[in-house]
Design a protein around this motif. Structure first.
Motif, short mmCIF file in Angstrom:
data_model
loop_
_atom_site.label_atom_id
_atom_site.label_comp_id
_atom_site.label_asym_id
_atom_site.label_seq_id
_atom_site.Cartn_x
_atom_site.Cartn_y
_atom_site.Cartn_z
N LEU A 83 0.83 -1.21 0.00
CA LEU A 83 0.00 0.00 0.00
C LEU A 83 0.87 1.25 0.00
N ARG A 84 1.96 1.22 0.74
CA ARG A 84 2.85 2.37 0.81
C ARG A 84 3.52 2.61 -0.54
N ARG A 85 3.93 1.53 -1.21
CA ARG A 85 4.59 1.66 -2.52
C ARG A 85 3.61 2.12 -3.59
N ARG A 86 2.42 1.51 -3.60
CA ARG A 86 1.45 1.80 -4.64
C ARG A 86 0.91 3.21 -4.56
N LYS A 87 0.62 3.64 -3.38
CA LYS A 87 0.02 4.96 -3.19
C LYS A 87 1.00 5.80 -2.37
N ARG A 88 1.98 6.35 -3.03
CA ARG A 88 3.07 7.07 -2.35
C ARG A 88 2.54 8.12 -1.39
N GLY A 89 1.43 8.73 -1.69
CA GLY A 89 0.88 9.78 -0.84
C GLY A 89 0.09 9.25 0.35
N ASN A 90 -0.06 7.94 0.44
CA ASN A 90 -0.83 7.36 1.54
C ASN A 90 -0.22 7.71 2.89
N SER A 91 -1.03 8.24 3.75
CA SER A 91 -0.56 8.49 5.11
C SER A 91 -0.54 7.18 5.88
N LEU A 92 0.16 7.18 6.98
CA LEU A 92 0.21 5.99 7.82
C LEU A 92 -1.18 5.67 8.36
N ARG A 93 -1.96 6.69 8.66
CA ARG A 93 -3.33 6.46 9.14
C ARG A 93 -4.21 5.85 8.06
N ALA A 94 -4.02 6.29 6.81
CA ALA A 94 -4.79 5.74 5.70
C ALA A 94 -4.45 4.26 5.50
N ILE A 95 -3.17 3.93 5.64
CA ILE A 95 -2.76 2.53 5.53
C ILE A 95 -3.38 1.71 6.66
N ALA A 96 -3.38 2.26 7.87
CA ALA A 96 -3.99 1.57 9.02
C ALA A 96 -5.48 1.33 8.76
N ALA A 97 -6.17 2.32 8.20
CA ALA A 97 -7.59 2.17 7.90
C ALA A 97 -7.82 1.11 6.83
N ASP A 98 -6.96 1.08 5.82
CA ASP A 98 -7.07 0.08 4.77
C ASP A 98 -6.84 -1.32 5.33
N LEU A 99 -5.84 -1.46 6.20
CA LEU A 99 -5.60 -2.75 6.83
C LEU A 99 -6.80 -3.19 7.67
N ALA A 100 -7.39 -2.26 8.40
CA ALA A 100 -8.56 -2.57 9.23
C ALA A 100 -9.74 -3.02 8.36
#
Length: 56
Positions: free
Chosen positions: A16-33
């Motif tokens: 997720l971090r690689r694909r969406k470089r602008g992804n915040s850590l919180r956005a990644i956490a929400a996606d994982l959830a």
């Protein structure tokens, strides 16, 4: 270490971090959830936990 406990989740977070470089850590956490990856309390991971997963 989370990579040892759930390596699949860590790989998803890194992807997720690689694909969406602008992804915040919180956005990644929400996606994982949303995918069912939550902490031991059943909540989304914190930004600090995601940073730890990513080795940041």
């Amino acid at each position: 270490m989370k990579a040892e406990i759930n390596p699949e989740m860590v790989q998803i977070a890194k992807g997720l971090r690689r694909r969406k470089r602008g992804n915040s850590l919180r956005a990644i956490a929400a996606d994982l959830a949303a995918r069912g990856y939550v902490n031991v309390n059943g909540r989304a991971f914190s930004a600090a936990s995601v940073a730890s997963m990513l080795g940041a």
